[in-house]
Motif scaffolding. Structure first.
Motif, mmCIF file in Angstrom:
data_model
loop_
_atom_site.group_PDB
_atom_site.id
_atom_site.type_symbol
_atom_site.label_atom_id
_atom_site.label_comp_id
_atom_site.label_asym_id
_atom_site.label_seq_id
_atom_site.Cartn_x
_atom_site.Cartn_y
_atom_site.Cartn_z
ATOM 1 N N LEU A 282 0.826 -1.209 0.000
ATOM 2 C CA LEU A 282 0.000 0.000 0.000
ATOM 3 C C LEU A 282 0.861 1.259 0.000
ATOM 4 O O LEU A 282 0.500 2.262 -0.624
ATOM 5 C CB LEU A 282 -0.935 0.000 1.212
ATOM 6 C CG LEU A 282 -1.990 -1.113 1.249
ATOM 7 C CD1 LEU A 282 -2.855 -0.973 2.492
ATOM 8 C CD2 LEU A 282 -2.850 -1.081 0.006
ATOM 9 N N LEU A 283 1.994 1.223 0.688
ATOM 10 C CA LEU A 283 2.902 2.372 0.690
ATOM 11 C C LEU A 283 3.436 2.648 -0.711
ATOM 12 O O LEU A 283 3.499 3.799 -1.158
ATOM 13 C CB LEU A 283 4.064 2.134 1.657
ATOM 14 C CG LEU A 283 3.765 2.259 3.146
ATOM 15 C CD1 LEU A 283 5.002 1.890 3.966
ATOM 16 C CD2 LEU A 283 3.308 3.677 3.501
ATOM 17 N N ILE A 284 3.824 1.585 -1.413
ATOM 18 C CA ILE A 284 4.355 1.729 -2.770
ATOM 19 C C ILE A 284 3.274 2.243 -3.715
ATOM 20 O O ILE A 284 3.510 3.131 -4.539
ATOM 21 C CB ILE A 284 4.930 0.383 -3.274
ATOM 22 C CG1 ILE A 284 6.143 -0.010 -2.432
ATOM 23 C CG2 ILE A 284 5.303 0.484 -4.749
ATOM 24 C CD1 ILE A 284 6.670 -1.402 -2.735
ATOM 25 N N ILE A 285 2.065 1.680 -3.589
ATOM 26 C CA ILE A 285 0.963 2.115 -4.454
ATOM 27 C C ILE A 285 0.618 3.578 -4.188
ATOM 28 O O ILE A 285 0.426 4.366 -5.123
ATOM 29 C CB ILE A 285 -0.279 1.223 -4.241
ATOM 30 C CG1 ILE A 285 -0.002 -0.195 -4.746
ATOM 31 C CG2 ILE A 285 -1.491 1.813 -4.952
ATOM 32 C CD1 ILE A 285 -1.124 -1.170 -4.480
ATOM 33 N N GLY A 286 0.535 3.957 -2.914
ATOM 34 C CA GLY A 286 0.221 5.349 -2.565
ATOM 35 C C GLY A 286 1.260 6.312 -3.106
ATOM 36 O O GLY A 286 0.918 7.364 -3.660
ATOM 37 N N PHE A 287 2.544 5.949 -2.984
ATOM 38 C CA PHE A 287 3.630 6.784 -3.506
ATOM 39 C C PHE A 287 3.518 6.920 -5.022
ATOM 40 O O PHE A 287 3.625 8.030 -5.567
ATOM 41 C CB PHE A 287 4.980 6.163 -3.128
ATOM 42 C CG PHE A 287 6.156 6.826 -3.783
ATOM 43 C CD1 PHE A 287 6.739 7.954 -3.213
ATOM 44 C CD2 PHE A 287 6.686 6.333 -4.971
ATOM 45 C CE1 PHE A 287 7.832 8.578 -3.819
ATOM 46 C CE2 PHE A 287 7.768 6.941 -5.582
ATOM 47 C CZ PHE A 287 8.341 8.073 -4.998
ATOM 48 N N SER A 288 3.289 5.810 -5.713
ATOM 49 C CA SER A 288 3.237 5.821 -7.183
ATOM 50 C C SER A 288 2.060 6.645 -7.691
ATOM 51 O O SER A 288 2.197 7.420 -8.644
ATOM 52 C CB SER A 288 3.143 4.387 -7.705
ATOM 53 O OG SER A 288 4.233 3.606 -7.258
ATOM 54 N N VAL A 289 0.899 6.463 -7.063
ATOM 55 C CA VAL A 289 -0.295 7.191 -7.496
ATOM 56 C C VAL A 289 -0.114 8.694 -7.319
ATOM 57 O O VAL A 289 -0.417 9.490 -8.227
ATOM 58 C CB VAL A 289 -1.538 6.703 -6.721
ATOM 59 C CG1 VAL A 289 -2.726 7.621 -6.963
ATOM 60 C CG2 VAL A 289 -1.894 5.281 -7.129
ATOM 61 N N MET A 290 0.393 9.102 -6.160
ATOM 62 C CA MET A 290 0.579 10.530 -5.905
ATOM 63 C C MET A 290 1.614 11.126 -6.853
ATOM 64 O O MET A 290 1.415 12.219 -7.404
ATOM 65 C CB MET A 290 1.004 10.755 -4.455
ATOM 66 C CG MET A 290 1.190 12.228 -4.092
ATOM 67 S SD MET A 290 -0.311 13.225 -4.268
ATOM 68 C CE MET A 290 -1.131 12.854 -2.735
ATOM 69 N N LEU A 291 2.715 10.432 -7.080
ATOM 70 C CA LEU A 291 3.756 10.909 -7.998
ATOM 71 C C LEU A 291 3.195 11.083 -9.397
ATOM 72 O O LEU A 291 3.432 12.101 -10.059
ATOM 73 C CB LEU A 291 4.924 9.928 -8.012
ATOM 74 C CG LEU A 291 6.097 10.276 -8.936
ATOM 75 C CD1 LEU A 291 6.759 11.582 -8.481
ATOM 76 C CD2 LEU A 291 7.126 9.152 -8.956
ATOM 77 N N LEU A 292 2.428 10.108 -9.858
ATOM 78 C CA LEU A 292 1.875 10.135 -11.208
ATOM 79 C C LEU A 292 0.898 11.299 -11.379
ATOM 80 O O LEU A 292 0.993 12.070 -12.349
ATOM 81 C CB LEU A 292 1.164 8.802 -11.492
ATOM 82 C CG LEU A 292 0.739 8.549 -12.939
ATOM 83 C CD1 LEU A 292 1.955 8.454 -13.855
ATOM 84 C CD2 LEU A 292 -0.080 7.264 -13.021
#
Length: 388
Positions: free
Chosen positions: A152-162
């Motif tokens: 979930l941490l990785i997904i949250g980081f990726s979504v926000m960055l994108l």
């Protein structure tokens, strides 16, 4: 014991209450005026306030007093919902007559999936014996915390960055677009959007650094308090500034044109060049004779009407013939008019800003920025160079 009003809980409590009040104001205004941007900011503030409420009652001693509270099941990674809301908020301001469509819901598939996932494991754990006496059930511990938490941490980081990248690009394209249409863009550039994006970029970087540090050393509740305080303060800034900044006029701007070649009949290349040159000279003569640049609200449509051209044709002449966008083209005449007034000694009767207003500028910030860009001097430095 709950409630404990201390240095950690009290500031968050005050800020959360203010955030909820601002959210209510946005909801009220949306009901009255139906501005999509108000609804989006209301939802964004609701999500942030919900997250902060969970932390606030924690610092007030709720979870120590009531050890079997199931709050961990309902703390969804906020980035996955906030990220598309940031994008749609900026889009709702910069796109003419923006409306939220059914297909836009796909942008919220990830946070909705998280909610369904958490409700599923909560339902399963709730059916196990002893669930009412504990905080976390078997799936929450063995599946969610052990396996899903880092995912979930990785997904949250990726979504926000994108989404931040998409939104910053959207804002940049908008700034470039208005320079092709308006002669004074200080208000229309909307520094509020820029600040809005800066705030969320700062919070994203802060959260990312904290998560990286958290993988190396164990960060406790108190160490993570600073991020929650920053998020709450930023939410209040966004709420206040967003509420009192009028963005509705930007939503009504019509950019539905593209540069078009001047209609030239089939003839030789030399004749085409001569016709194009004539069009350029006609625009230059119009600017010198009529001095439309003295109008601070001059835009591409108004100048096109005076020149008996379409917006696309005029834009093509300015971009290709003068090698400038509309904004720089008009402001170059204003700067030259300002220089002429200084040489005539106008600064002895008026301030530099007063002269700038007479030349068509509508704000001090715009005038200083444009003058520096076109001359490499500040207005004061230029005046001093004349005296020297």
């Amino acid at each position: 014991m709950f409630p404990s009003f201390n240095i950690h809980s009290t500031p968050l409590l005050v800020l959360v209450i203010q955030g909820l009040i601002l959210m209510s104001l946005f909801c009220k205004r949306y009901v009255e005026k139906k501005n999509t941007s108000d609804a989006i900011l209301a939802i964004l503030l609701l999500i942030v306030s919900y997250q902060q409420t969970c932390y606030t009652v924690g610092f007030m001693g709720w979870y120590d007093t009531f050890r079997n509270t199931k709050i961990n099941y309902f703390l969804i990674p906020a980035e996955t919902a906030i990220a598309p809301l940031i994008y749609f908020y900026v889009k709702s301001i910069t796109k003419s007559n923006f409306k939220f469509q059914k297909n836009h819901w796909w942008h919220f598939a990830i946070p909705i999936s998280f909610v369904v996932y958490r409700l599923t494991i909560f339902t399963y754990d709730a059916m196990q014996s002893g669930f009412n006496e504990t905080q976390n059930g078997i799936l929450k511990i063995e599946l969610d915390q052990a396996i899903m938490k880092p995912v979930l941490l990785i997904i949250g980081f990726s979504v926000m960055l994108l989404y931040l990248a998409f939104t910053i690009q959207l804002y940049y394209n908008y700034r470039q677009k208005i320079k092709q249409y308006f002669s004074n863009v200080f208000k229309l550039e909307l520094n509020w959007i820029r600040n809005f994006l800066i705030v969320f970029t700062f919070l994203f970087l802060y959260d990312s650094i904290q998560n990286i540090v958290g993988t190396i050393i164990d960060l406790g509740y108190n160490e993570r308090w600073w991020l929650n305080l920053s998020l709450a303060i930023c939410a209040i800034y966004i709420g206040l500034k967003g509420y009192f900044t009028d963005t509705t006029k930007l939503n009504k701007l019509d950019f539905s044109f593209s540069p078009k070649q001047i209609s030239i009949p089939e003839t030789t290349k030399e004749a085409k060049k001569e016709i194009a040159s004539t069009a350029i000279e006609a625009i230059a003569e119009l600017m010198e004779r009529e001095r439309p640049y003295l109008n601070p609200d001059l835009n591409l449509s108004e100048l096109a009407k005076q020149a008996n051209l379409t917006r696309g044709q005029l834009s093509e002449i300015i971009n290709s013939g003068f090698q400038m966008n509309f904004n720089d083209f008009v402001n170059s005449y204003r700067v030259n008019a300002f220089k002429g007034m200084l040489k005539e000694g106008k600064h002895k009767q008026l301030s530099l800003l007063g002269i700038a207003y007479e030349c068509g500028f509508n704000s001090k910030a715009t005038f200083n920025r444009v003058f520096k860009k076109l001359t490499n001097f500040s207005p004061t430095q230029y005046l001093q160079s004349l005296a020297g």
